[in-house]
Design a protein around this motif. Sequence first.
Motif, PDB file in Angstrom:
ATOM      1  N   GLY A 442       3.457  25.944   5.064  1.00 55.32           N
ATOM      2  CA  GLY A 442       2.657  24.906   6.790  1.00 55.32           C
ATOM      3  C   GLY A 442       2.591  23.632   6.209  1.00 55.32           C
ATOM      4  O   GLY A 442       2.256  23.300   7.579  1.00 55.32           O
ATOM      5  N   GLU A 443       1.760  23.143   5.968  1.00 58.59           N
ATOM      6  CA  GLU A 443       1.597  22.317   5.770  1.00 58.59           C
ATOM      7  C   GLU A 443       2.765  20.933   5.563  1.00 58.59           C
ATOM      8  O   GLU A 443       3.693  21.513   5.352  1.00 58.59           O
ATOM      9  N   GLN A 444       2.204  19.971   5.923  1.00 59.48           N
ATOM     10  CA  GLN A 444       2.958  19.027   6.265  1.00 59.48           C
ATOM     11  C   GLN A 444       2.773  18.037   4.660  1.00 59.48           C
ATOM     12  O   GLN A 444       2.303  17.689   4.130  1.00 59.48           O
ATOM     13  N   VAL A 445       4.132  17.695   4.102  1.00 57.19           N
ATOM     14  CA  VAL A 445       4.164  16.782   3.144  1.00 57.19           C
ATOM     15  C   VAL A 445       4.331  15.471   2.906  1.00 57.19           C
ATOM     16  O   VAL A 445       5.348  15.176   3.738  1.00 57.19           O
ATOM     17  N   THR A 446       3.728  15.267   2.734  1.00 58.22           N
ATOM     18  CA  THR A 446       3.753  13.448   2.404  1.00 58.22           C
ATOM     19  C   THR A 446       3.786  12.963   1.366  1.00 58.22           C
ATOM     20  O   THR A 446       2.905  13.462   0.594  1.00 58.22           O
ATOM     21  N   ILE A 447       3.513  11.245   1.825  1.00 59.64           N
ATOM     22  CA  ILE A 447       3.886  10.573  -0.238  1.00 59.64           C
ATOM     23  C   ILE A 447       2.976   9.118   1.275  1.00 59.64           C
ATOM     24  O   ILE A 447       2.784   9.262   2.323  1.00 59.64           O
ATOM     25  N   SER A 448       3.138   8.252   0.341  1.00 61.73           N
ATOM     26  CA  SER A 448       1.839   6.775   0.667  1.00 61.73           C
ATOM     27  C   SER A 448       3.542   6.099   0.194  1.00 61.73           C
ATOM     28  O   SER A 448       4.256   6.009  -0.197  1.00 61.73           O
ATOM     29  N   TYR A 449       3.255   4.913   1.589  1.00 59.25           N
ATOM     30  CA  TYR A 449       4.339   4.318   1.846  1.00 59.25           C
ATOM     31  C   TYR A 449       4.317   2.851   0.533  1.00 59.25           C
ATOM     32  O   TYR A 449       4.553   2.151   0.793  1.00 59.25           O
ATOM     33  N   ILE A 450       2.859   2.692   0.883  1.00 59.74           N
ATOM     34  CA  ILE A 450       2.719   1.892   0.328  1.00 59.74           C
ATOM     35  C   ILE A 450       0.282   2.259  -1.083  1.00 59.74           C
ATOM     36  O   ILE A 450       0.789   3.260  -0.983  1.00 59.74           O
ATOM     37  N   ASP A 451       0.352   0.838  -1.845  1.00 59.97           N
ATOM     38  CA  ASP A 451      -0.756   1.436  -2.351  1.00 59.97           C
ATOM     39  C   ASP A 451      -2.192   1.961  -1.648  1.00 59.97           C
ATOM     40  O   ASP A 451      -3.038   1.241  -0.904  1.00 59.97           O
ATOM     41  N   LYS A 461      -2.949  -2.733   8.177  1.00 63.25           N
ATOM     42  CA  LYS A 461      -2.407  -4.412   7.693  1.00 63.25           C
ATOM     43  C   LYS A 461      -0.583  -4.041   7.320  1.00 63.25           C
ATOM     44  O   LYS A 461       0.357  -4.441   7.985  1.00 63.25           O
ATOM     45  N   LEU A 462      -0.686  -3.996   6.166  1.00 60.85           N
ATOM     46  CA  LEU A 462       0.706  -3.419   4.900  1.00 60.85           C
ATOM     47  C   LEU A 462       1.223  -2.066   6.220  1.00 60.85           C
ATOM     48  O   LEU A 462       3.006  -2.384   6.337  1.00 60.85           O
ATOM     49  N   LEU A 463       0.978  -1.192   6.487  1.00 61.25           N
ATOM     50  CA  LEU A 463       1.598  -0.330   7.885  1.00 61.25           C
ATOM     51  C   LEU A 463       1.835  -0.832   8.962  1.00 61.25           C
ATOM     52  O   LEU A 463       3.041  -0.477   9.157  1.00 61.25           O
ATOM     53  N   ALA A 464       1.639  -2.143   9.299  1.00 57.34           N
ATOM     54  CA  ALA A 464       1.917  -2.349  10.388  1.00 57.34           C
ATOM     55  C   ALA A 464       3.463  -2.276  10.287  1.00 57.34           C
ATOM     56  O   ALA A 464       4.187  -2.940  11.609  1.00 57.34           O
ATOM     57  N   ASP A 465       3.918  -3.087   9.641  1.00 54.74           N
ATOM     58  CA  ASP A 465       4.860  -3.801   9.363  1.00 54.74           C
ATOM     59  C   ASP A 465       6.224  -1.827  10.072  1.00 54.74           C
ATOM     60  O   ASP A 465       7.082  -2.200   9.892  1.00 54.74           O
ATOM     61  N   TYR A 466       5.030  -1.403   9.484  1.00 58.00           N
ATOM     62  CA  TYR A 466       5.892   0.428   9.692  1.00 58.00           C
ATOM     63  C   TYR A 466       5.950   0.898  11.105  1.00 58.00           C
ATOM     64  O   TYR A 466       6.853   1.866  12.096  1.00 58.00           O
ATOM     65  N   GLY A 467       5.252  -0.311  11.969  1.00 56.98           N
ATOM     66  CA  GLY A 467       5.203   0.165  13.260  1.00 56.98           C
ATOM     67  C   GLY A 467       3.933   1.468  13.385  1.00 56.98           C
ATOM     68  O   GLY A 467       4.419   2.016  14.737  1.00 56.98           O
ATOM     69  N   PHE A 468       3.496   1.896  12.639  1.00 59.95           N
ATOM     70  CA  PHE A 468       2.587   3.181  13.115  1.00 59.95           C
ATOM     71  C   PHE A 468       0.993   2.260  12.662  1.00 59.95           C
ATOM     72  O   PHE A 468       1.234   1.095  11.955  1.00 59.95           O
ATOM     73  N   ARG A 469      -0.209   2.607  13.007  1.00 59.96           N
ATOM     74  CA  ARG A 469      -1.725   2.245  12.730  1.00 59.96           C
ATOM     75  C   ARG A 469      -1.790   3.527  12.066  1.00 59.96           C
ATOM     76  O   ARG A 469      -1.876   4.615  12.560  1.00 59.96           O
TER      77      ARG A 469
END
Length: 481
Positions: A442-451, A461-469
């Motif tokens: 039931g836990e969400q599987v997450t990865i990191s888009y950045i370092d 700042k980097l994640l803003a390019d993906y459209g979210f905070r």
Amino acid sequence: MESICPLDVQFAPEISALLQSPPSHKAQEYFDNLIATRPCQGIKVKVDGDHGKGVYADAEFKEGELVLKDQMLLGSQHSTNKMDCFVCGSCFRFIGSIELQIGRKLYFQGLGVSSSNPCHSDSSDAEDDSCFIGDANLGECSASSSNGKIPVSEEVVESLMNGQLVLPHSDKFSLPLPFPCSGGCGEENYCSKYCADIDWQNCHSLLCTGEKSKSSCRRALSKFVEHANDTNDIFILAAKVIAMTSMRYKNLKEARLKEVGSVASNTATVDLSLLLEAWKPVSMGYKRRWWECIALPEDVDKCDEVDFRLQFKELAFESLQLLKAAIFDAECAPLFSLEIYGQIIGMFELNNLDLVVASPVEDYFLYVDDLPQSPRKEVEAVTRPILEALDDDYPIYCQGTAFFPLQSCMNHSCCPNAKAFKRENDRDGQATIVAITPIRIGEQVTISYIDEELPYEERQKLLADYGFRCKCSKCMDEKVN
């Protein structure tokens, strides 16, 4: 250049329909069916109309355990990497033999080209372009010492490439024999007839520069490929999407005509229902216009951002015009609009995962290095000159980029519980997602888009390019502190 595409105006309703997010129940059905075809079925994609998609555990995963092997929808090897790694054009497994892999590397090294010194043909005719061909004629070239590496003779390079020289113990690293493209382009080779047929039916028949190509203009297609190699090979992936969708459309139309017993007409009218069905695999990916979502480099001032993004829009327009000249199909005309093209490239920009396959050449030399001292000396009498000629180039991986439909549904966290990680037995281009912490049902599987080790503000700042905070627990803690 004025990047205006008349198709964006002419087919505005169709384009809007293509870019509309599929209904939640339709998306859920699609991903349920997709998971059923994958070997790892301990996950579930949940589709929420308000919050998008997420991947959740349907089973418990221990640290280091495989969560998912995801087959790519489409992928492409970087053009400069083709000189270092001879791989299947469909699954990206290494092909040929250890000797052929080494011989090609030394051959291109002798030409003075490598992944750090790309070679692009000046000719627009594919028939004249042998730069990336696996069985290229050696001519007068041999590995030289112009780049500081110790040279080997032309005869050794030729013997490696034609199979006359067999390296000790290379039989322990056998590779599939190359299967050439059935269209005769000489640019794509495969590990099997199965992979060759799949790629041909999927998209390559439209993008092949050989005599059997279904492209309307092979010269124009060569110009498109040359432009992509010179600018950004993400355009190759976008072309594959359009070719794949066009092929699916044709197949769906043929099946419908057979079902109703009609004969195909010469009309060029767009059948939107069939086009939407053909587009379905692409419709599931999160999209934004490429020139709007590409990260602003640090050396570009904020006041220059508009001009910077306009340059990328014009670059996409230029690429699209070359592609249209090569494979335009009036029945799939909306696919050739700048809006659709930009959204496809933006989907890759935001969702792509690096395509990486470890080199068997590296494994071979590591094996030799681990031999007992006495037999190792005998073997190294043959392999040492070759290794010294290769220098640091021998362990180069197959590198490219690809879109993976299930992996792209995984959301970001700065404290992820999984990551993309290739294991020793992963020898093709599939995405491999491994748990880095225990994951409960039931836990969400997450990865990191950045370092994720970067400071809080840099991450945001980097994640803003993906459209979210990001509002993960790590970011919330660091924001408060």
